[in-house]
Design an enzyme around this catalytic site. Structure first.
Site, short mmCIF file in Angstrom:
data_model
loop_
_atom_site.label_atom_id
_atom_site.label_comp_id
_atom_site.label_asym_id
_atom_site.label_seq_id
_atom_site.Cartn_x
_atom_site.Cartn_y
_atom_site.Cartn_z
N ASP A 1 -5.39 21.65 -11.69
CA ASP A 1 -6.36 20.56 -11.69
C ASP A 1 -5.75 19.25 -11.21
O ASP A 1 -4.53 19.14 -11.08
CB ASP A 1 -6.98 20.38 -13.09
N ASN B 1 -9.40 21.00 -27.93
CA ASN B 1 -10.80 21.45 -27.88
C ASN B 1 -10.95 22.78 -27.15
O ASN B 1 -12.06 23.20 -26.85
CB ASN B 1 -11.67 20.38 -27.21
N HIS C 1 -9.78 23.50 -24.14
CA HIS C 1 -9.84 23.52 -22.68
C HIS C 1 -8.59 24.16 -22.09
O HIS C 1 -7.50 24.08 -22.64
CB HIS C 1 -10.16 22.14 -22.08
N GLU D 1 -13.65 22.02 -19.83
CA GLU D 1 -13.99 21.50 -21.15
C GLU D 1 -15.02 22.42 -21.82
O GLU D 1 -15.60 23.30 -21.15
CB GLU D 1 -14.56 20.08 -21.00
P1 PGA Z 1 -0.47 19.10 -23.41
O1 PGA Z 1 -1.95 19.31 -22.87
O2 PGA Z 1 0.38 20.10 -22.69
O3 PGA Z 1 -0.11 17.70 -23.02
O4 PGA Z 1 -0.52 19.33 -24.89
C1 PGA Z 1 -2.45 20.60 -22.78
C2 PGA Z 1 -3.89 20.52 -22.32
O5 PGA Z 1 -4.61 19.60 -22.74
O6 PGA Z 1 -4.29 21.41 -21.56
#
Ligand code: PGA
Length: 263
Positions: free
Chosen positions: A67, A136, A138, A143
């Site tokens: 992304d 959450n 994702h 999302e």
């Molecule tokens: P993080 O984020 O590796 O900074 O915990 C993971 C995500 O939100 O996909």
């Protein structure tokens, strides 16, 4: 889904890096799906170190990132292109033309997202997809309520993601409200998925992903539909799992079979 209960975050990163290096040894033109965020940093450091020691070449590797924020310039400190340059690409021998990101500026995004999907297919498909998981649920920027069949597209960020990001932007800057992300369908098309989750704040998410129902309201649960997912969790992230003894036993019996050359 195979669950690996790592000793700590370093152990998880070490194990994931070892899998990638083993796949690379077998297939020098490996196609890697890459993730950003704090989770994969330890893996990327180990890949850079392996390259520095002369143990791994990425000269033929192709990469596709999950992304990127829409309209954040490539050289902005918060862009995922900057993240990848800093944490991985500058320290390995990957060729710039083999690095791919979803289209994140300009016009004609629907067509260019379809081209991104086509580029993945033309590369032979993603061999190994690295993933983190959001609280959450994702994966990438898929999302909650993302279609489980979704492909690369523009996605609206949730309030929580916006709040998490606000601190990274200066007073005059507008934090991104949109991103372009591979879809859940894109992720499910990878041959193998390696997911890492670390820390207490990911514990409920890991529980939902592994032991909860499949639901677009918790996108990581879609990984239950994939035939080759390994989730590496540290003790905190795995603390709400209810079948840890079984996961441990499974892993050790599987490893026994592998050592015996039977798998
Ligand atoms: P993080 O984020 O590796 O900074 O915990 C993971 C995500 O939100 O996909």
């Amino acid at each position: 889904m195979e669950i690996v209960l790592a000793r700590d975050p370093e152990d998880a990163a070490e194990r994931v890096a070892r899998v990638i290096l083993a796949r690379l040894e077998r297939k020098p033109d490996l196609v890697l799906g890459l993730a950003t965020g704090s989770t994969p940093v330890g893996v990327y450091r180990r890949l850079r170190e392996a390259h520095a020691r002369g143990e791994a070449s990425f000269a033929r590797v192709r990469t596709f990132n999950l992304d990127e924020y829409l309209d954040v310039p490539a050289d902005h400190p918060q862009s995922y292109r900057t993240f990848m340059r800093t944490h991985l690409f500058e320290g390995i021998d990957i060729r710039p033309e083999n690095i791919h990101f979803p289209p994140a500026d300009g016009a004609d995004l629907v067509r260019r997202c379809a081209e991104y999907e086509r580029a993945i297919v033309d590369a032979g498909g993603i061999d190994v997809q690295l993933l983190g998981i959001g609280r959450n649920g994702h994966i990438g920027f898929n999302e909650p309520t993302s279609s489980l069949a979704s492909r690369t597209r523009v996605k609206t960020l949730t309030e929580r993601t916006l709040e998490d990001n606000a601190r990274f932007y200066g007073p005059g800057e507008r934090p991104p409200v949109l991103a372009v992300t591979m879809g859940i369908g894109t992720i499910l098309s990878a041959r193998e998925v390696l997911l890492q989750a670390m820390g207490q704040k990911k514990a409920q998410a890991v529980r939902n992903m592994v032991e909860g129902p499949v639901s677009s309201f918790f996108p990581a649960s879609a990984l239950q539909l994939h035939e080759r997912v390994t989730a590496y969790v540290d003790p905190e992230a795995g603390s709400l799992l209810t079948m840890t003894a079984y996961y441990r036993r499974t892993r050790s019996l599987q490893e026994e079979l592998r050592r015996a050359g039977r798998l």
